[in-house]
Design a protein around this motif. Structure first.
Motif, PDB file in Angstrom:
ATOM      1  N   LEU A 150       4.861   2.804  12.265  1.00  0.00           N
ATOM      2  CA  LEU A 150       4.379   3.434  11.034  1.00  0.00           C
ATOM      3  C   LEU A 150       4.946   2.728   9.806  1.00  0.00           C
ATOM      4  O   LEU A 150       4.218   2.404   8.853  1.00  0.00           O
ATOM      5  N   ARG A 151       6.261   2.499   9.841  1.00  0.00           N
ATOM      6  CA  ARG A 151       6.917   1.885   8.676  1.00  0.00           C
ATOM      7  C   ARG A 151       6.391   0.475   8.440  1.00  0.00           C
ATOM      8  O   ARG A 151       6.085   0.098   7.306  1.00  0.00           O
ATOM      9  N   GLU A 152       6.310  -0.305   9.513  1.00  0.00           N
ATOM     10  CA  GLU A 152       5.843  -1.685   9.363  1.00  0.00           C
ATOM     11  C   GLU A 152       4.400  -1.737   8.868  1.00  0.00           C
ATOM     12  O   GLU A 152       4.053  -2.587   8.046  1.00  0.00           O
ATOM     13  N   SER A 153       3.565  -0.812   9.364  1.00  0.00           N
ATOM     14  CA  SER A 153       2.164  -0.809   8.945  1.00  0.00           C
ATOM     15  C   SER A 153       2.021  -0.363   7.500  1.00  0.00           C
ATOM     16  O   SER A 153       1.245  -0.939   6.726  1.00  0.00           O
ATOM     17  N   PHE A 154       2.774   0.677   7.120  1.00  0.00           N
ATOM     18  CA  PHE A 154       2.676   1.206   5.762  1.00  0.00           C
ATOM     19  C   PHE A 154       3.178   0.197   4.735  1.00  0.00           C
ATOM     20  O   PHE A 154       2.620   0.072   3.644  1.00  0.00           O
ATOM     21  N   GLU A 155       4.239  -0.547   5.076  1.00  0.00           N
ATOM     22  CA  GLU A 155       4.859  -1.463   4.122  1.00  0.00           C
ATOM     23  C   GLU A 155       4.241  -2.860   4.148  1.00  0.00           C
ATOM     24  O   GLU A 155       4.659  -3.728   3.392  1.00  0.00           O
ATOM     25  N   TYR A 156       3.265  -3.074   5.023  1.00  0.00           N
ATOM     26  CA  TYR A 156       2.657  -4.410   5.139  1.00  0.00           C
ATOM     27  C   TYR A 156       1.982  -4.797   3.824  1.00  0.00           C
ATOM     28  O   TYR A 156       1.169  -4.053   3.286  1.00  0.00           O
ATOM     29  N   PRO A 157       2.348  -5.979   3.265  1.00  0.00           N
ATOM     30  CA  PRO A 157       1.788  -6.349   1.943  1.00  0.00           C
ATOM     31  C   PRO A 157       0.325  -6.781   2.053  1.00  0.00           C
ATOM     32  O   PRO A 157      -0.117  -7.261   3.094  1.00  0.00           O
ATOM     33  N   PRO A 158      -0.450  -6.582   0.964  1.00  0.00           N
ATOM     34  CA  PRO A 158      -0.015  -5.976  -0.313  1.00  0.00           C
ATOM     35  C   PRO A 158      -0.242  -4.464  -0.351  1.00  0.00           C
ATOM     36  O   PRO A 158       0.343  -3.767  -1.156  1.00  0.00           O
ATOM     37  N   SER A 159      -1.127  -3.947   0.537  1.00  0.00           N
ATOM     38  CA  SER A 159      -1.478  -2.526   0.434  1.00  0.00           C
ATOM     39  C   SER A 159      -1.398  -1.806   1.771  1.00  0.00           C
ATOM     40  O   SER A 159      -2.055  -0.785   1.972  1.00  0.00           O
TER      41      SER A 159
END
Length: 907
Positions: free
Chosen positions: A123-132
């Protein structure tokens, strides 16, 4: 007045920073603070800039200027911020990104380090993946905490500055028949703009998407596809993240086009899928919440806790929490006028009460949920696992490693039998199935294992299910150790490894149990140990007794004493017929070498008629001995191993079978006991350091024991009844009557070394004792000990601790003696590690009295340890200061005329 107002501003900033994130920075301006404190903006700016100069507050020179509470920010991001001002918020975010040691605060989510660890990571990696970010679907049964997970992911991203400070979280709840309203709310209609037009940075949390209309899905597809193609039309300056939440598999209702645009689909495990230790944490957490509402201490019986852990609940955690609230409400009515409420078995709902297993020989204890700590039993078991695999580090002595590993597994078996007692009803089915599986695999190879092995194996499988998260973490942390041991076994024990592969395959096929590498290694060790010479045996032994586990107990005892597999065992029901016994024995004997003879030992003379029928059926010589006992079986086993023929064996054991009696004192293993008030992990590190000092292996058990249990039980602790403790050593003296304690600082300083030498003299020759003494001196230097006991850099830690202790001596106007000084160094180093790892000692008897009587000493410690506290970003609680005071006071005899203790008392 000015100072008071300034202090209030600092306190307000501290409270405001508790839940800081970069989307709420507007609260940290001088203007906002002046409004909140009801003072002028210029006065607020004056005080804030004074706090910046005092390094209590951080200043960000943007427009507007922001002020952050320095200590709270350092705790939040687990780093030390630079002392100069920051240019703008982006510089702060960049600093956090490169210096923060944490992944975010997920500690409030129970299971974040267990069943939810993988989900949170993705979840964290997907949510924080740049840019959006990457669009994601989070699905799972109702009440599994999906919304809490997604909200926490957003909060942590905002706190770390991953998302823009102007980001707006939009939570939308879909339900049948309300899709049109939400469509207009999000996308707008005619002259009315929607959410998507109102903000440039948006996070959509779309809940209940199983009710989302086809129109809504298509509009979202257009939005996501525009973002993927980098052509966004009217939305070209917008950053939009998507979190979809539903209760069932999205493949059942989301259209194919939208699914193709959502690369991340995650399933949140249900309550049933969580380990028992995780369920236990949840239950205690929910009860603690109710206790705070009721303003009472809530206690719960161990029987109720077990029933709640094993229960089934509608809507997962929602159902569990509802059940607990109802039980707490019942307990509250009974506790009127009392400070505590107790949850008893009769408070359980009927559906849990009727399915609760009946336990035998179990005392009811009441657990105080306010001071509840997870059981450390699993730590002892993991310690045994470590001892089973560790011998294989000595790669040049594989056979010695096998023997040592097997011995350590036997110790684990004893621990599971006598200390971690598991109700037979929990493992009986697994034990029987394992016995059948082993029979199938081993009989075609004419091989055997002790009958009790299946019981131990079933217990380990049960333990693995009970503590699956902790065991999985141990396996990950010790991956190299396990792999190295297994590789050696597969090289040297090729046949045994092939047999274990067959066993594990049948265990999965029949029991749906995925055998861990731990169990595979143990099975290989045991198969090799009991079958290495079995194919050349001239006589095989069989023990047949009525009753549960009678024959098995005798056979296991004799096999263990002889250290080889001599006897197989058959436990018979009391109502079994001779013909049925004959069939069982024939099946067992057919595995063995058909050229060998058989001795059958029975408990009743009526079974002697078995001999003739068995001899005819399997075409071998059969001898039958009645009135079997362990001693008689041991004599027979010795004859078999010494290659005595059948007739000689029978004659010899018959002559020696007269009954004698004598009173024999129980033999206790010589043991060195390691203890620490910091927990068994610290004690294990001390044991390892001491073990490394031995010049050779000696028959002395090096064991760890829980310090708090020793304090509670004293000389009555079961450890002293079952072991001959040569001496105890560690970081804190539990003061056990009749037992010798050698403090760690005494080993370092060379005091009481003669006691250690005397206690070990019967195992080591004079030159070996000298070698041990040299190795102790080499290994037990202060820096080496601190390096072993703490995870922190020992040189840096000791340098800082020595400065702090030097300052404390100046405050107390007293110089500590050499031994005491070393002890204080060790004590403080362990204290620092406990605080850094968030495992401080929080309880101390009569703590309020201590505060009242020793306020000067408390302030002296805070002043002396100020640099330490700042360097390691810790605050020393009064309970830890009380323990330090006790430690110093306990060493009064090391001072002249008890000067220091008197001085402390006068203060």
């Amino acid at each position: 007045m000015a100072n008071s107002t300034k202090d209030l501003i600092l306190s307000y900033l501290s409270d405001l920073s508790e839940n800081f994130d970069f989307t709420q920075v507007n609260h940290f301006t001088a203007s906002s603070i002046s409004d909140e404190m009801h003072i002028s903006r210029s006065l607020a700016s004056q005080y804030l800039n004074e706090l910046v100069k005092e390094k209590s507050v951080m200043k960000i020179n943007s427009r507007p200027v922001y002020f952050f509470h320095r200590k709270k920010m350092e705790e939040l991001y687990q780093t030390t911020f630079q002392e100069e001002d920051f240019y703008d918020l982006e510089e702060v975010k960049e600093y956090v990104a490169t210096h923060s040691k944490g992944e975010g605060d997920y500690s409030q989510i129970i299971g974040s380090d267990k069943s939810l660890a993988g989900v949170i990571k993705q979840l964290r990696e997907s949510f924080e993946y740049p840019p959006s970010g990457l669009p994601m679907i989070v699905y799972g049964e109702r009440g599994t905490g999906k919304r809490t997970l997604c909200t926490t992911i957003f909060d942590n991203a905002a706190r770390k500055g991953v998302i823009d400070e102007n980001t707006k979280l939009m939570k939308l709840e879909f339900s049948p028949g309300h899709n049109e309203d939400l469509l207009h709310k999000v996308f707008g209609q005619k002259n009315k703009i929607g959410m998507i037009d109102s903000y440039d940075h948006i996070v959509f949390m779309l809940c209940g998407i199983q009710h989302m209309s086809e129109d809504f899905q298509n509009r979202l597809c257009q939005l996501i596809e525009m973002d993927k193609s980098h052509y966004r039309g009217q939305y070209k300056n917008k950053i939009i993240r998507y979190m979809f939440i539903c209760d069932t598999n999205p493949n059942l209702f989301i259209n194919e086009r939208l699914l193709k645009n959502i690369p991340v689909i995650l399933n949140v495990p249900s309550l049933k899928e969580k380990s028992n230790e995780e369920k236990e944490e949840l239950i205690i957490h929910f009860i603690q919440q109710e206790g705070k509402k009721m303003e009472k201490t809530i206690k719960i019986s161990n029987v109720v806790l077990r029933a709640l852990v094993n229960g089934d609940y509608d809507n997962n955690m929602i159902g569990l929490q509802s059940t607990i609230r109802i039980m707490c409400a019942s307990a509250l009515r009974e506790s009127a006028g009392k400070s505590e409420a107790i949850i008893h078995t009769y408070h359980l709902p009927e559906h849990l009460l009727t399915t609760m297993p009946i336990m035998i020989d179990e005392d009811v204890i009441y657990i105080d949920t306010t001071t509840y700590k997870k059981s450390e039993q699993i730590d002892f078991i993991l310690d045994y696992f470590n001892r089973i695999f560790k011998p294989f580090l000595k790669t040049e002595h594989f056979l010695e490693a096998l023997t040592e590993s097997k011995h350590n597994f036997d110790l684990l078996g004893d621990y599971l039998s006598y200390k971690q007692r598991i109700p037979p009803v929990r493992i009986k089915g697994t034990e029987i199935s394992l016995s059948n599986i082993l029979d199938i695999v081993l009989k075609k190879r004419y091989m055997n294992l002790p009958s009790g092995f299946c019981c131990t194996l079933a217990k380990l499988i049960y333990i693995h299910d009970l503590y699956s998260s902790s065991i999985q973490k141990w396996r990950q942390d010790n991956r190299n150790l396990i792999d190295d041991a297994l590789n050696q076994m597969k090289t040297h024990l090729f046949n045994e490894s092939m047999i274990v592969e067959d066993i594990t395959r049948l265990m999965y096929t029949n029991l749906e149990i995925n055998t861990t590498d731990i169990l595979s290694a143990i099975m290989m060790i045991y198969i090799h140990h009991y079958n290495s010479e079995i194919t050349n045996r001239k006589i095989f032994g069989m023990i047949v007794c009525h009753g549960y586990s009678t024959a098995t107990s005798i056979a296991d005892a004799v096999n263990s004493l002889l250290e080889t597999y001599v006897f197989d065992a058959v436990d018979m029901p009391l109502d079994i017929t001779v013909d049925e016994i004959k069939e069982i024995l024939m099946e067992r004997l057919n595995r063995m070498n058909h050229n060998a003879d058989v001795i059958v030992m029975v408990d009743m003379g009526s079974l002697e008629q078995l001999g003739k029928s068995l001899s005819t059926a399997i075409n071998c010589n059969v001898g039958v001995i009645n009135n079997v006992s362990t001693r008689l079986a041991l004599n027979v086993g010795n004859c078999i191993l010494n290659d005595k023929d059948l007739k000689t064996t029978l004659q010899k054991v018959s002559e020696n079978s007269l009954a004698h009696y004598t009173i024999i004192d129980r033999k206790k293993n010589d043991t060195i006991l390691f203890i620490s008030e910091s927990g068994i992990h610290m004690a294990q590190r001390m044991r390892e350091l001491f073990e490394n000092s031995f010049p050779l292996q000696v028959p002395v058990d090096l064991e760890v024991c829980d310090y708090n249990q020793l304090l509670a039980s004293g000389a009555n602790h079961e450890f002293f009844s079952s072991n001959n403790v040569l001496f105890m050593t560690g970081t804190a003296n539990p003061h056990i009557e009749g037992q010798i304690f050698i403090a760690l600082e005494e080993i370092i300083s060379g005091n009481n070394i003669d006691v250690i030498m005397n206690r070990l003299s019967k195992y080591l020759k004079p030159d070996e004792l000298n070698q041990l003494l040299d190795d102790l001196r080499k290994n037990f230097t202060l820096q080496n000990v601190v390096g072993y006991l703490t995870i922190l850099n020992p040189k840096v830690l000791l340098d800082n601790v020595s400065l702090a202790v030097e300052t404390l001596q100046e405050h107390l106007q007293k110089r500590f003696g050499g031994k005491t000084l070393i002890g204080i160094y060790i004590h403080v180093c362990c204290l620092i590690e406990r605080l850094v790892t968030k495992s401080a000692i929080t309880e101390f008897n009569n703590l309020e009295d201590f505060k009242k009587d020793n306020h000067v000493f408390i302030q002296d410690v805070h002043d002396s340890f100020q640099t330490l506290s700042k360097r390691y970003n810790i605050t020393i609680p009064t309970s830890e200061i009380a323990y330090l005071y006790e430690f110093i006071a306990a060493d009064e005899e090391g001072f002249e005329d008890g000067e220091l203790l008197s001085k402390l008392d006068r203060k």
